[in-house]
Design a protein around this motif. Structure first.
Motif, PDB file in Angstrom:
ATOM      1  N   VAL A 214       0.644  -1.438   0.037  1.00 42.63           N
ATOM      2  CA  VAL A 214      -0.134   0.150   0.027  1.00 42.63           C
ATOM      3  C   VAL A 214       0.834   1.147  -0.425  1.00 42.63           C
ATOM      4  O   VAL A 214       0.333   2.475  -0.194  1.00 42.63           O
ATOM      5  N   LYS A 215       2.130   1.104   0.062  1.00 41.44           N
ATOM      6  CA  LYS A 215       3.174   2.203   0.048  1.00 41.44           C
ATOM      7  C   LYS A 215       2.939   3.291  -1.021  1.00 41.44           C
ATOM      8  O   LYS A 215       2.927   4.443  -1.090  1.00 41.44           O
ATOM      9  N   GLY A 216       2.805   2.666  -2.248  1.00 41.37           N
ATOM     10  CA  GLY A 216       2.596   3.446  -3.554  1.00 41.37           C
ATOM     11  C   GLY A 216       1.312   4.299  -3.821  1.00 41.37           C
ATOM     12  O   GLY A 216       1.150   5.190  -4.446  1.00 41.37           O
ATOM     13  N   LEU A 217       0.307   3.963  -2.711  1.00 38.03           N
ATOM     14  CA  LEU A 217      -0.948   4.695  -2.671  1.00 38.03           C
ATOM     15  C   LEU A 217      -0.771   6.081  -2.131  1.00 38.03           C
ATOM     16  O   LEU A 217      -1.680   6.921  -2.245  1.00 38.03           O
ATOM     17  N   GLY A 218       0.232   6.474  -1.506  1.00 35.51           N
ATOM     18  CA  GLY A 218       0.517   7.734  -0.805  1.00 35.51           C
ATOM     19  C   GLY A 218       0.832   7.520   0.742  1.00 35.51           C
ATOM     20  O   GLY A 218       0.576   6.749   1.419  1.00 35.51           O
ATOM     21  N   ARG A 219       1.555   8.603   1.284  1.00 34.31           N
ATOM     22  CA  ARG A 219       1.911   8.668   2.360  1.00 34.31           C
ATOM     23  C   ARG A 219       0.694   9.179   3.439  1.00 34.31           C
ATOM     24  O   ARG A 219       0.111  10.022   3.056  1.00 34.31           O
ATOM     25  N   PRO A 220       0.872   8.888   4.814  1.00 35.09           N
ATOM     26  CA  PRO A 220      -0.269   9.571   5.612  1.00 35.09           C
ATOM     27  C   PRO A 220      -0.071  10.722   6.083  1.00 35.09           C
ATOM     28  O   PRO A 220       1.342  11.180   6.172  1.00 35.09           O
ATOM     29  N   THR A 221      -1.100  11.520   6.305  1.00 32.00           N
ATOM     30  CA  THR A 221      -0.812  12.940   7.084  1.00 32.00           C
ATOM     31  C   THR A 221      -1.492  12.618   8.474  1.00 32.00           C
ATOM     32  O   THR A 221      -2.713  12.374   8.484  1.00 32.00           O
ATOM     33  N   TYR A 222      -0.676  12.838   9.435  1.00 30.99           N
ATOM     34  CA  TYR A 222      -1.132  12.543  10.711  1.00 30.99           C
ATOM     35  C   TYR A 222      -1.951  13.464  11.378  1.00 30.99           C
ATOM     36  O   TYR A 222      -1.555  14.653  11.176  1.00 30.99           O
ATOM     37  N   GLY A 223      -2.930  12.831  11.987  1.00 36.42           N
ATOM     38  CA  GLY A 223      -3.981  13.863  12.639  1.00 36.42           C
ATOM     39  C   GLY A 223      -5.218  13.182  12.714  1.00 36.42           C
ATOM     40  O   GLY A 223      -5.379  12.143  12.145  1.00 36.42           O
ATOM     41  N   ILE A 224      -5.937  13.534  13.675  1.00 36.49           N
ATOM     42  CA  ILE A 224      -7.388  12.959  14.099  1.00 36.49           C
ATOM     43  C   ILE A 224      -8.423  13.592  13.186  1.00 36.49           C
ATOM     44  O   ILE A 224      -8.567  14.956  13.265  1.00 36.49           O
ATOM     45  N   VAL A 225      -9.303  13.074  12.569  1.00 39.52           N
ATOM     46  CA  VAL A 225     -10.383  13.588  11.904  1.00 39.52           C
ATOM     47  C   VAL A 225     -11.587  13.436  13.022  1.00 39.52           C
ATOM     48  O   VAL A 225     -12.292  12.580  12.969  1.00 39.52           O
ATOM     49  N   ARG A 226     -11.629  14.741  13.589  1.00 35.25           N
ATOM     50  CA  ARG A 226     -12.595  14.630  15.068  1.00 35.25           C
ATOM     51  C   ARG A 226     -13.933  14.346  14.592  1.00 35.25           C
ATOM     52  O   ARG A 226     -14.675  13.564  15.591  1.00 35.25           O
ATOM     53  N   GLU A 227     -14.608  14.732  13.428  1.00 34.65           N
ATOM     54  CA  GLU A 227     -16.025  14.312  13.154  1.00 34.65           C
ATOM     55  C   GLU A 227     -16.369  12.815  13.010  1.00 34.65           C
ATOM     56  O   GLU A 227     -17.301  12.457  13.151  1.00 34.65           O
ATOM     57  N   GLU A 228     -15.109  12.108  12.760  1.00 40.11           N
ATOM     58  CA  GLU A 228     -15.156  10.649  12.332  1.00 40.11           C
ATOM     59  C   GLU A 228     -15.032   9.836  13.668  1.00 40.11           C
ATOM     60  O   GLU A 228     -15.582   8.725  13.673  1.00 40.11           O
ATOM     61  N   LEU A 229     -14.868  10.674  14.682  1.00 42.51           N
ATOM     62  CA  LEU A 229     -14.533   9.753  15.986  1.00 42.51           C
ATOM     63  C   LEU A 229     -15.885   9.095  16.444  1.00 42.51           C
ATOM     64  O   LEU A 229     -15.876   7.911  16.767  1.00 42.51           O
ATOM     65  N   PRO A 230     -16.931  10.034  16.379  1.00 42.96           N
ATOM     66  CA  PRO A 230     -18.195   9.248  17.054  1.00 42.96           C
ATOM     67  C   PRO A 230     -18.611   8.354  15.977  1.00 42.96           C
ATOM     68  O   PRO A 230     -19.084   7.245  16.486  1.00 42.96           O
ATOM     69  N   LEU A 231     -18.922   8.716  14.682  1.00 47.04           N
ATOM     70  CA  LEU A 231     -18.920   7.543  13.520  1.00 47.04           C
ATOM     71  C   LEU A 231     -18.399   6.341  13.764  1.00 47.04           C
ATOM     72  O   LEU A 231     -18.977   5.164  13.678  1.00 47.04           O
ATOM     73  N   GLY A 232     -17.008   6.698  13.952  1.00 40.41           N
ATOM     74  CA  GLY A 232     -16.247   5.124  14.001  1.00 40.41           C
ATOM     75  C   GLY A 232     -16.648   4.488  15.231  1.00 40.41           C
ATOM     76  O   GLY A 232     -16.731   3.312  15.224  1.00 40.41           O
ATOM     77  N   LEU A 233     -16.926   5.068  16.491  1.00 41.31           N
ATOM     78  CA  LEU A 233     -17.451   4.148  17.335  1.00 41.31           C
ATOM     79  C   LEU A 233     -18.708   3.675  17.411  1.00 41.31           C
ATOM     80  O   LEU A 233     -18.947   2.460  17.533  1.00 41.31           O
ATOM     81  N   TYR A 234     -19.744   4.478  16.827  1.00 40.49           N
ATOM     82  CA  TYR A 234     -21.088   3.763  16.460  1.00 40.49           C
ATOM     83  C   TYR A 234     -20.750   2.660  15.567  1.00 40.49           C
ATOM     84  O   TYR A 234     -21.635   1.612  15.585  1.00 40.49           O
ATOM     85  N   PHE A 235     -19.908   2.732  14.677  1.00 41.01           N
ATOM     86  CA  PHE A 235     -19.657   1.584  13.814  1.00 41.01           C
ATOM     87  C   PHE A 235     -19.039   0.229  14.506  1.00 41.01           C
ATOM     88  O   PHE A 235     -19.376  -0.908  14.182  1.00 41.01           O
ATOM     89  N   SER A 236     -18.154   0.699  15.381  1.00 45.43           N
ATOM     90  CA  SER A 236     -17.579  -0.567  15.874  1.00 45.43           C
ATOM     91  C   SER A 236     -18.098  -1.224  17.096  1.00 45.43           C
ATOM     92  O   SER A 236     -18.204  -2.456  17.261  1.00 45.43           O
ATOM     93  N   ILE A 237     -18.622  -0.390  17.956  1.00 43.27           N
ATOM     94  CA  ILE A 237     -19.390  -0.819  19.015  1.00 43.27           C
ATOM     95  C   ILE A 237     -20.627  -2.181  18.715  1.00 43.27           C
ATOM     96  O   ILE A 237     -20.393  -3.093  19.583  1.00 43.27           O
ATOM     97  N   PRO A 238     -21.234  -2.000  17.667  1.00 47.22           N
ATOM     98  CA  PRO A 238     -22.001  -3.201  17.158  1.00 47.22           C
ATOM     99  C   PRO A 238     -21.246  -4.542  16.995  1.00 47.22           C
ATOM    100  O   PRO A 238     -21.580  -5.643  17.345  1.00 47.22           O
TER     101      PRO A 238
END
Length: 439
Positions: A209-233
């Motif tokens: 996956v390296k060829g697809l691009g390097r990461p930009t480190y940081g938290i996407v805050r609006e996705e935190l609650p959505l991620g939790l909603y997705f993982s908890i079930p």
């Protein structure tokens, strides 16, 4: 001539979808077969006691792995499928959350599990082996699955399929080498082989996956609650999936427990044919529902028909092939064939409600999705535990069908409610725009 050209162009997307599904489904079937073979090798060579401990620790890790990353992988697939420019940011978001949550989960497990499981008479060695297993089955599994999801987000299904097949085959090769070639017969010894196998696969995935691009480190805050909603079930569902095993181990014989656990594994394997369809459809559904869930209603209806048909075919195949299983796992599994044939049909309602939940996830309706799946898992775990305790294993089988049928009814009721709501909101917005322009 022109009409023939139009027909040819119309058939191409359908043909492309069939080919993609065949590849996706084929990869998951191959992966499932490899996992089943790995399961059989370990069951035969580790012995009943060692294998039971291995399954127990792996079950705990299977619950924890859904919490690792806090649902960030779904956010990556959804956001990148809609906008490729979000990939560096979403990759950095995933790396941070996976690293932090993974380390915390491993430390927690390493502190608690040694009080319940003994893999070595030396306390320090026991903690070390359990920690190694947790690192392997939580952090490295998450990294490998992340690579698969990255390819899916970019609609590179061929590479995603290679990750699935490669990972499954690597584990089978490791189990065969360890147990058959080198005589490994304890979980402590297998833990080292398993760790090395996962490290090699994870390094290969990361390089891919390296060829697809390097990461930009940081938290996407609006996705935190959505991620939790997705993982908890998924966490709650994992708890529910282990409630029957826990109670059955207390009230049933070792043979019934072993045969039932294999039957459960067969059910999970048969569901992979539906999962292949869902993973193929999800990125496109994320795009189609960007302006509202109602825009994808016909798409979801067609997916429901396809998923139901596929699940019926999978159940029939498992039912027919069930008599072969004792040759793979051994003659001691007396109840195996009957258990598999009873449980195999559960995949049909499971496939039906998963389509509705996948559509809600792709459209970003994670709170509703989490509520349905979360309550289903909590109530399902309680019902399964009680039914298993009251009438094992008949009560366990009945509870499965009751729970999955109820999930079909509730899931589609919620899905249709959101379709109506989005359609009404779109109509109101259109009317409001017309009034403004008319004025």
């Amino acid at each position: 001539m022109a009409s023939e050209g139009v027909k040819e162009r119309a058939h191409k997307p359908f043909l492309s979808m069939i080919i993609s599904y065949a590849a996706s489904g084929g990869s998951l079937v191959i992966g499932s077969a490899a996992q089943l073979l790995t399961f059989a090798i370990l069951a035969r060579f580790l012995g009943v006691h060692e294998f039971s401990v291995f399954v127990a620790i792996t079950a705990v890790a299977n619950i924890a792995v859904h919490l690792c990353g806090l649902g960030a992988m779904e956010c990556l697939v959804r956001r990148v499928a809609r906008d490729r420019g979000m990939y560096p940011q979403m990759l950095g978001h995933n790396i941070i959350l996976t690293s932090i949550s993974g380390v915390l989960l491993v430390l927690l497990g390493a502190a608690v599990l040694p009080f319940f499981f003994t893999l070595s008479p030396d306390p320090a060695a026991n903690v070390a082996v359990i920690t190694l297993m947790l690192v392997t089955n939580i952090i490295f599994v998450r990294v490998i699955v992340l690579a698969e999801q990255i390819f899916l987000a970019h609609s590179n299904f061929a590479s995603a399929n290679k990750v699935v097949v490669g990972f499954a085959l690597a584990r089978t090769i490791a189990a065969a080498l360890a147990c058959i070639a080198f005589g490994v017969a304890t979980v402590a010894s297998w833990a080292v082989w398993q760790f090395v196998c996962h490290v090699i696969v994870a390094l290969g995935c990361w390089r891919a996956v390296k060829g697809l691009g390097r990461p930009t480190y940081g938290i996407v805050r609006e996705e935190l609650p959505l991620g939790l909603y997705f993982s908890i079930p998924f966490i709650l569902r994992a708890v529910r999936q282990n409630a029957d095993l826990l109670v059955l181990s207390l009230v049933a014989s070792a043979e019934v427990m072993s045969s039932y656990s294999v039957a459960r594994r067969m059910l999970e394997s048969s569901y992979l044919s539906v999962e292949a369809l869902n993973r193929l459809i999800y990125p496109g559904s994320a795009k189609a529902t960007a302006a509202g869930l109602h825009h994808a209603f016909e798409r979801v209806r067609k997916v429901l028909f396809a998923a139901t048909s596929i699940s019926i075919a999978a159940a029939v195949a498992v039912f027919v092939l069930a008599p072969v299983l004792p040759y793979l796992f051994g003659k001691d599994y007396v109840s195996l064939v009957s258990f598999v044939r009873i449980l195999c049909w559960v995949v049909v309602p499971l496939a039906m409600w998963s389509v509705a939940m996948e559509a809600l996830g792709a459209s970003g309706h994670h709170p509703a999705r989490a509520l349905v799946m979360g309550l289903g898992s909590v109530l399902g775990a309680a019902l399964t535990a009680w039914a298993t305790w009251y009438a094992p294993p008949t009560g366990t089988f009945i509870s499965f069908y009751v729970i999955e049928t109820a999930m079909v009814i509730v899931s589609w009721a919620v899905f249709l409610r959101f379709v109506r709501r989005d359609r009404e909101q779109a109509g109101a917005a259109s009317l409001s725009t017309g009034v403004v322009h008319g004025g």
